[in-house]
Design a protein around this motif. Structure first.
Motif, PDB file in Angstrom:
ATOM      1  N   LEU A  40       0.952  -1.150   0.013  1.00 53.05           N
ATOM      2  CA  LEU A  40       0.082   0.052  -0.006  1.00 53.05           C
ATOM      3  C   LEU A  40       0.818   1.287  -0.034  1.00 53.05           C
ATOM      4  O   LEU A  40       1.894   1.269   0.561  1.00 53.05           O
ATOM      5  CB  LEU A  40      -1.006   0.024   1.172  1.00 53.05           C
ATOM      6  N   GLU A  43      -0.804   6.964   1.398  1.00 49.49           N
ATOM      7  CA  GLU A  43      -1.931   7.413   1.511  1.00 49.49           C
ATOM      8  C   GLU A  43      -3.307   6.532   1.575  1.00 49.49           C
ATOM      9  O   GLU A  43      -4.124   6.526   2.414  1.00 49.49           O
ATOM     10  CB  GLU A  43      -2.089   8.079   0.174  1.00 49.49           C
ATOM     11  N   HIS A  44      -3.062   5.324   1.141  1.00 47.35           N
ATOM     12  CA  HIS A  44      -3.803   4.352   1.242  1.00 47.35           C
ATOM     13  C   HIS A  44      -4.143   3.591   2.481  1.00 47.35           C
ATOM     14  O   HIS A  44      -5.053   3.207   3.132  1.00 47.35           O
ATOM     15  CB  HIS A  44      -3.753   3.108   0.145  1.00 47.35           C
ATOM     16  N   ILE A  47      -6.288   5.941   4.627  1.00 49.74           N
ATOM     17  CA  ILE A  47      -7.779   5.900   4.096  1.00 49.74           C
ATOM     18  C   ILE A  47      -8.094   4.600   4.786  1.00 49.74           C
ATOM     19  O   ILE A  47      -9.261   4.516   5.477  1.00 49.74           O
ATOM     20  CB  ILE A  47      -7.875   5.759   2.678  1.00 49.74           C
ATOM     21  N   LEU A  48      -7.498   3.586   4.704  1.00 52.33           N
ATOM     22  CA  LEU A  48      -7.871   2.108   5.274  1.00 52.33           C
ATOM     23  C   LEU A  48      -7.985   2.087   6.807  1.00 52.33           C
ATOM     24  O   LEU A  48      -9.011   1.501   7.253  1.00 52.33           O
ATOM     25  CB  LEU A  48      -7.108   0.949   4.673  1.00 52.33           C
ATOM     26  N   SER A  95       0.083   1.234  -4.832  1.00 54.10           N
ATOM     27  CA  SER A  95      -0.689   0.107  -4.260  1.00 54.10           C
ATOM     28  C   SER A  95      -0.571  -0.894  -5.068  1.00 54.10           C
ATOM     29  O   SER A  95      -0.877  -0.945  -6.148  1.00 54.10           O
ATOM     30  CB  SER A  95      -2.035   0.417  -3.704  1.00 54.10           C
ATOM     31  N   ALA A 126     -11.081  -3.690  -5.177  1.00 52.90           N
ATOM     32  CA  ALA A 126     -11.570  -2.821  -4.077  1.00 52.90           C
ATOM     33  C   ALA A 126     -10.904  -3.301  -2.945  1.00 52.90           C
ATOM     34  O   ALA A 126     -10.697  -4.624  -2.949  1.00 52.90           O
ATOM     35  CB  ALA A 126     -12.932  -3.035  -4.051  1.00 52.90           C
ATOM     36  N   VAL A 134     -10.596   1.629  -0.556  1.00 47.94           N
ATOM     37  CA  VAL A 134     -10.036   2.526  -1.774  1.00 47.94           C
ATOM     38  C   VAL A 134     -10.362   1.536  -3.072  1.00 47.94           C
ATOM     39  O   VAL A 134     -10.512   0.128  -2.911  1.00 47.94           O
ATOM     40  CB  VAL A 134      -8.430   2.564  -1.699  1.00 47.94           C
ATOM     41  N   TYR A 135     -10.750   1.919  -4.061  1.00 49.67           N
ATOM     42  CA  TYR A 135     -10.871   1.399  -5.428  1.00 49.67           C
ATOM     43  C   TYR A 135      -9.672   1.512  -6.109  1.00 49.67           C
ATOM     44  O   TYR A 135      -9.437   2.510  -6.717  1.00 49.67           O
ATOM     45  CB  TYR A 135     -12.237   1.718  -5.850  1.00 49.67           C
ATOM     46  N   LEU A 136      -8.910   0.508  -6.451  1.00 47.64           N
ATOM     47  CA  LEU A 136      -7.791   0.493  -7.192  1.00 47.64           C
ATOM     48  C   LEU A 136      -8.052   0.247  -8.792  1.00 47.64           C
ATOM     49  O   LEU A 136      -8.696  -0.663  -9.009  1.00 47.64           O
ATOM     50  CB  LEU A 136      -6.771  -0.394  -6.796  1.00 47.64           C
TER      51      LEU A 136
END
Lengths: 216, 216
Positions: A40, A43-44, A47-48, A95, A126, A134-136
């Motif tokens: 990751l 930033e991610h 978020i997570l 990520s 996702a 987060v949606y990659l």
């Protein structure tokens, strides 16, 4: 028969015998089986897992990497999920989710076989954590098998960074992996990385050894 | 150099070149990927589906076998279950459950890699149907990969019943399967049977082809 041809043929035979002897011996490499996992960005992670969150170390891996205590749930396009997927640290610039082909079938996605880091146009996925999702758009791959080694090991094995070799597992099922990439770096411990599909299909467990052959 | 040695070496080289040409060409075999399934005795069919019950045909397979409409749930020693496992017909003299190594991990059982029919001291497993359950003391195996062919195909491929060959999948992942058994019978259609682990690990789908090589 010309003298030249005799000399040529004799040299060919001697070389073939020598090559065969060298390859029969091979170079032993321990195997590390990689279960599904993800890398990751910071930033991610935030978020997570929450603002300012830092991944925590569970187990050291080679090259300064570590398995973290953090896990996520991944969800594919068909809304099928796999829970408890381990996050590896430290954080990276992009990520990336690494799954097996079996996982891809289960999730209903088409993930390409790729080297780590090469995620352009790979599968969307996702990622859901306890504090967010987060949606990659891209980032889900099936990791291409490869061998990590130090420059010293590379010299002993007679290979160089970027070489493609064949690797033999001489066990009950009996398998040769072709198209195996060599990666050489001072920080690397000698290990071949395969995924759980490859391990299960070929009857190999972490710590068992395989042998490098030249391409077959 | 002795005349005898020159003649010997020349013959060796010519034979090696000829062998190499033959093997590079190889013999094409279509692949059939076997998902987990089971074979049952009539006694067990009646326990699982009701007294006097007969398996019903869903899809014809080679050698007079068929995929039935009937499915069961299998449960391993750790009480973990896999649902919707297909029953193949016709009924046999012994019940046998064929799973992948991934399934064995999921079920928490140690199933050996075996040829179909060779179930002595294989793993125990519970089978549950809509009308009853049977506990097999032995009968759960991971099917050993093999190639079915007619005597005509065997002649063309230069192999015989019981031979062990190597098989090359020349695709993106690139794999050679060693220890592949040849089974020859008039009722057989040319096909290599691998399980879902092998298919997923090696990037092979049903209908794609592999090439028989002599043992490597």
């Amino acid at each position: 028969m010309e003298e030249n041809n005799i000399a040529l043929i004799t040299r060919m035979v001697l070389e073939a015998i020598e090559k065969q002897n060298r390859e029969e011996k091979g170079f032993l490499v321990p195997v590390g089986v990689s279960a599904r996992h993800l890398h990751l960005t910071q930033e991610h992670v935030e978020i997570l897992f929450g603002k300012g969150y830092q991944l925590t170390r569970k187990k050291e891996l080679m090259g300064g990497q570590f398995a973290s205590n953090e896990t996520v749930t991944i969800v594919g396009l068909k809304l099928r999920a796999i829970e408890n997927v381990r996050v590896l640290g430290p954080v990276r610039g992009k990520s990336q989710v690494e799954i097996s082909a079996t996982d891809a079938v289960r999730l209903g996605i088409k993930a390409p076989v790729r080297e780590s880091g090469n995620i352009k146009d790979s599968a969307p996925i996702a990622v859901v954590g306890p504090k967010g999702a987060v949606y990659l758009e891209e980032g889900c791959i099936i990791a291409m098998r490869h061998i990590h080694m130090s420059p010293k090991d590379a010299k002993a094995a007679g290979v160089s960074d970027g070489d493609i070799v064949s690797v033999k597992a001489d066990n009950e099922r009996g398998t040769i992996f072709n198209h195996v990439k060599i990666r050489v770096d001072e920080s690397f411990t000698l290990e071949m990385h395969i995924d759980t599909d490859e391990a299960n299909a070929c009857g190999i467990r972490t710590g068992q050894t395989v042998t490098i052959k030249k391409s077959i």
